[in-house]
Structure formats: C-alpha cells, structure tokens
Design a protein around this motif. Sequence first.
Motif, PDB file in Angstrom:
ATOM      1  N   ALA A  67      38.021  41.231  31.125  1.00  9.00           N
ATOM      2  CA  ALA A  67      37.475  42.537  30.751  1.00  9.00           C
ATOM      3  C   ALA A  67      38.540  43.591  31.005  1.00  9.00           C
ATOM      4  O   ALA A  67      39.601  43.292  31.570  1.00  9.00           O
ATOM      5  CB  ALA A  67      36.227  42.831  31.585  1.00  9.00           C
ATOM      6  N   SER A  69      38.501  45.737  33.179  1.00  6.51           N
ATOM      7  CA  SER A  69      38.647  45.889  34.628  1.00  6.51           C
ATOM      8  C   SER A  69      39.401  44.732  35.285  1.00  6.51           C
ATOM      9  O   SER A  69      39.710  44.806  36.476  1.00  6.51           O
ATOM     10  CB  SER A  69      37.274  46.046  35.278  1.00  6.51           C
ATOM     11  N   ILE A  97      30.296  45.450  34.154  1.00  7.37           N
ATOM     12  CA  ILE A  97      31.323  45.478  33.113  1.00  7.37           C
ATOM     13  C   ILE A  97      30.759  46.056  31.819  1.00  7.37           C
ATOM     14  O   ILE A  97      31.383  46.908  31.180  1.00  7.37           O
ATOM     15  CB  ILE A  97      31.897  44.062  32.884  1.00  7.37           C
TER      16      ILE A  97
END
Length: 113
Positions: A67, A69, A97
Amino acid sequence: MTETEFLDLAEATLDAIESAIDRLTEQDRIDAECSRSGNVLEIEFLHNGSKVIVNSQAPMQELWVAARSGGFHYRHVDGKWLNTRDSSELFAALSQIATEQSGGSPVVVSEKP
C-alpha cells in the motif's frame, strides 16, 4: 499447516477481502474496483488511482500487502492473520489503509458480511 491448507485459507481470505471491498463500493462508502489474477488481488481507489495489492506467498505461508503506507507481511496464527512485525490484524490494517487511500470517512473492511 500443509501447503494445500494454506492455499485454501489464503483463497478464502482473498475472497473475503474482495467481497468486503465490493460491499463498501455498493454502499457508496468508497469508490474502488477489485481485480484478481490468481493469488493476487488488486484494489484500485478510483478517485486518486492509488492501489493496494494483496497476494499470497505459499512458500512463506504469508499474505503480503503493498500500500502507499508500506509493505506488510501477515501469518495465520490462532485463527487470525497477524502482522509479522507488530502483530496487528489483517482486516483492521486493511480498514486503516482503505480509509487513508480512499480519502473519505472511516472504512471498515470486515471478513464477515
């Protein structure tokens, strides 16, 4: 866990994630599309084009999530997919997320309808 057991569990988990994202889209909670190719599930957030990739890694018996992140690895322990670094749970992490990448209100990705 045998490889066959892992593959069955991973497939069921990818199906549950895909169903959850589809439900959220139908409820107008997020604007996302899922696509599947074998053991890889791609979730694209349409308003900004960002993606989350979830795939199974049979040799490691893990699910991997990529992702914005970061990248995360989850191993099935005591009936839950837990992050190998901080023991956070997969569906809770996907909720966070999806909330971040959808840019909207909080989203709950649940394995149960």
